[in-house]
Design a protein around this motif. Structure first.
Motif, PDB file in Angstrom:
ATOM      1  N   GLN A  10     -60.550  -5.941   9.288  1.00 58.38           N
ATOM      2  CA  GLN A  10     -60.167  -5.956  10.704  1.00 58.38           C
ATOM      3  C   GLN A  10     -59.318  -4.738  11.035  1.00 58.38           C
ATOM      4  N   ALA A  11     -58.355  -4.410  10.179  1.00 59.80           N
ATOM      5  CA  ALA A  11     -57.500  -3.246  10.409  1.00 59.80           C
ATOM      6  C   ALA A  11     -58.338  -1.972  10.405  1.00 59.80           C
ATOM      7  N   ASP A  12     -59.280  -1.868   9.463  1.00 61.37           N
ATOM      8  CA  ASP A  12     -60.153  -0.695   9.421  1.00 61.37           C
ATOM      9  C   ASP A  12     -60.907  -0.542  10.737  1.00 61.37           C
ATOM     10  N   ARG A  13     -61.421  -1.631  11.267  1.00 63.21           N
ATOM     11  CA  ARG A  13     -62.174  -1.578  12.525  1.00 63.21           C
ATOM     12  C   ARG A  13     -61.268  -1.161  13.677  1.00 63.21           C
ATOM     13  N   ILE A  14     -60.048  -1.664  13.692  1.00 60.86           N
ATOM     14  CA  ILE A  14     -59.083  -1.277  14.727  1.00 60.86           C
ATOM     15  C   ILE A  14     -58.847   0.228  14.673  1.00 60.86           C
ATOM     16  N   TYR A  15     -58.635   0.752  13.468  1.00 65.41           N
ATOM     17  CA  TYR A  15     -58.392   2.191  13.324  1.00 65.41           C
ATOM     18  C   TYR A  15     -59.611   3.012  13.720  1.00 65.41           C
ATOM     19  N   GLU A  16     -60.792   2.527  13.397  1.00 67.28           N
ATOM     20  CA  GLU A  16     -62.015   3.230  13.787  1.00 67.28           C
ATOM     21  C   GLU A  16     -62.147   3.305  15.307  1.00 67.28           C
ATOM     22  N   ILE A  17     -61.901   2.201  15.976  1.00 65.43           N
ATOM     23  CA  ILE A  17     -62.004   2.172  17.438  1.00 65.43           C
ATOM     24  C   ILE A  17     -60.958   3.080  18.060  1.00 65.43           C
ATOM     25  N   ALA A  18     -59.722   3.016  17.547  1.00 60.63           N
ATOM     26  CA  ALA A  18     -58.658   3.877  18.072  1.00 60.63           C
ATOM     27  C   ALA A  18     -59.008   5.350  17.868  1.00 60.63           C
ATOM     28  N   ALA A  19     -59.537   5.683  16.704  1.00 60.27           N
ATOM     29  CA  ALA A  19     -59.913   7.071  16.434  1.00 60.27           C
ATOM     30  C   ALA A  19     -61.025   7.539  17.365  1.00 60.27           C
ATOM     31  N   GLU A  20     -61.979   6.657  17.648  1.00 62.90           N
ATOM     32  CA  GLU A  20     -63.046   7.010  18.589  1.00 62.90           C
ATOM     33  C   GLU A  20     -62.475   7.294  19.972  1.00 62.90           C
ATOM     34  N   LEU A  21     -61.546   6.453  20.422  1.00 61.85           N
ATOM     35  CA  LEU A  21     -60.933   6.659  21.733  1.00 61.85           C
ATOM     36  C   LEU A  21     -60.132   7.951  21.752  1.00 61.85           C
ATOM     37  N   PHE A  22     -59.309   8.179  20.718  1.00 61.47           N
ATOM     38  CA  PHE A  22     -58.526   9.410  20.668  1.00 61.47           C
ATOM     39  C   PHE A  22     -59.433  10.636  20.592  1.00 61.47           C
ATOM     40  N   SER A  23     -60.535  10.543  19.883  1.00 64.46           N
ATOM     41  CA  SER A  23     -61.483  11.647  19.808  1.00 64.46           C
ATOM     42  C   SER A  23     -62.069  11.946  21.186  1.00 64.46           C
ATOM     43  N   LEU A  24     -62.431  10.906  21.897  1.00 62.54           N
ATOM     44  CA  LEU A  24     -62.977  11.075  23.238  1.00 62.54           C
ATOM     45  C   LEU A  24     -61.954  11.729  24.167  1.00 62.54           C
ATOM     46  N   MET A  25     -60.700  11.373  24.005  1.00 56.66           N
ATOM     47  CA  MET A  25     -59.642  11.881  24.874  1.00 56.66           C
ATOM     48  C   MET A  25     -59.023  13.180  24.363  1.00 56.66           C
ATOM     49  N   SER A  26     -59.562  13.748  23.298  1.00 59.22           N
ATOM     50  CA  SER A  26     -58.948  14.924  22.687  1.00 59.22           C
ATOM     51  C   SER A  26     -59.263  16.231  23.403  1.00 59.22           C
ATOM     52  N   THR A  27     -60.021  16.169  24.472  1.00 59.93           N
ATOM     53  CA  THR A  27     -60.391  17.368  25.220  1.00 59.93           C
ATOM     54  C   THR A  27     -59.577  17.444  26.511  1.00 59.93           C
ATOM     55  N   PRO A  28     -58.835  18.529  26.720  1.00 56.86           N
ATOM     56  CA  PRO A  28     -58.040  18.643  27.948  1.00 56.86           C
ATOM     57  C   PRO A  28     -58.865  18.434  29.227  1.00 56.86           C
ATOM     58  N   MET A  29     -60.108  18.886  29.233  1.00 56.93           N
ATOM     59  CA  MET A  29     -60.947  18.728  30.423  1.00 56.93           C
ATOM     60  C   MET A  29     -61.131  17.241  30.755  1.00 56.93           C
ATOM     61  N   ARG A  30     -61.344  16.424  29.752  1.00 62.54           N
ATOM     62  CA  ARG A  30     -61.540  14.989  30.009  1.00 62.54           C
ATOM     63  C   ARG A  30     -60.258  14.352  30.523  1.00 62.54           C
ATOM     64  N   LEU A  31     -59.116  14.787  30.007  1.00 56.32           N
ATOM     65  CA  LEU A  31     -57.845  14.273  30.516  1.00 56.32           C
ATOM     66  C   LEU A  31     -57.636  14.680  31.972  1.00 56.32           C
ATOM     67  N   LYS A  32     -58.028  15.907  32.315  1.00 56.98           N
ATOM     68  CA  LYS A  32     -57.925  16.354  33.713  1.00 56.98           C
ATOM     69  C   LYS A  32     -58.829  15.521  34.617  1.00 56.98           C
ATOM     70  N   ILE A  33     -60.026  15.234  34.160  1.00 54.03           N
ATOM     71  CA  ILE A  33     -60.963  14.425  34.945  1.00 54.03           C
ATOM     72  C   ILE A  33     -60.396  13.032  35.169  1.00 54.03           C
ATOM     73  N   ILE A  34     -59.902  12.416  34.108  1.00 53.24           N
ATOM     74  CA  ILE A  34     -59.329  11.075  34.236  1.00 53.24           C
ATOM     75  C   ILE A  34     -58.153  11.091  35.195  1.00 53.24           C
ATOM     76  N   SER A  35     -57.300  12.081  35.073  1.00 53.06           N
ATOM     77  CA  SER A  35     -56.154  12.192  35.972  1.00 53.06           C
ATOM     78  C   SER A  35     -56.603  12.335  37.431  1.00 53.06           C
ATOM     79  N   ALA A  36     -57.623  13.144  37.648  1.00 47.65           N
ATOM     80  CA  ALA A  36     -58.127  13.349  39.014  1.00 47.65           C
ATOM     81  C   ALA A  36     -58.713  12.073  39.603  1.00 47.65           C
ATOM     82  N   LEU A  37     -59.221  11.196  38.744  1.00 48.06           N
ATOM     83  CA  LEU A  37     -59.843   9.958  39.229  1.00 48.06           C
ATOM     84  C   LEU A  37     -58.874   8.780  39.291  1.00 48.06           C
ATOM     85  N   CYS A  38     -57.648   8.973  38.867  1.00 47.93           N
ATOM     86  CA  CYS A  38     -56.669   7.875  38.878  1.00 47.93           C
ATOM     87  C   CYS A  38     -56.357   7.393  40.297  1.00 47.93           C
ATOM     88  N   ASN A  39     -56.472   8.261  41.265  1.00 46.33           N
ATOM     89  CA  ASN A  39     -56.146   7.884  42.646  1.00 46.33           C
ATOM     90  C   ASN A  39     -57.360   7.476  43.456  1.00 46.33           C
TER      91      ASN A  39
END
Length: 121
Positions: A10-39
């Protein structure tokens, strides 16, 4: 009685999912897009007016965020409009970015071991 995964699996799966999310969010462009869509939702054209990049680059990042379930989209005439779908992922990004902004603004506010900003070597 159904088989339940061991705590280490279970812990391994949690870490895998967290790593996938952090990998997806590791690009500044994606963070800018998310920020722009927050409002609220925006079309690709509105995002391009706010975030300097090319249309193909924007579309690639939007597609990855959509496939991951972070964003939702709908067609409006000739445009595609995006909005935040996964509020928890956005809240995580906001928390990390806010913490980093605080550290940049007041570097002495925290002990070095408590900071998210890594020391440069």
């Amino acid at each position: 009685m159904p088989d339940t995964p061991s705590p280490s699996i279970q812990a391994d799966r949690i870490y895998e999912i967290a790593a996938e999310l952090f990998s997806l969010m590791s690009t500044p462009m994606r963070l800018k897009i998310i920020s722009a869509l927050c409002n609220g939702e925006k079309s690709v054209g509105e995002l391009l007016a706010e975030i300097p990049t090319t249309q193909p680059n924007m579309s690639q990042h939007l597609s990855q965020l959509y496939r991951a379930g972070i964003l939702a989209r709908r067609r409006e005439g000739q445009s595609i409009v995006y909005r935040v779908q996964n509020e928890r992922a956005v809240a995580l990004c906001r928390a990390v970015c806010t913490q980093i902004a605080i550290e940049i603004d007041d570097p002495e506010a925290m002990e070095p071991a408590e900071r998210l900003i890594l020391p440069r070597t």
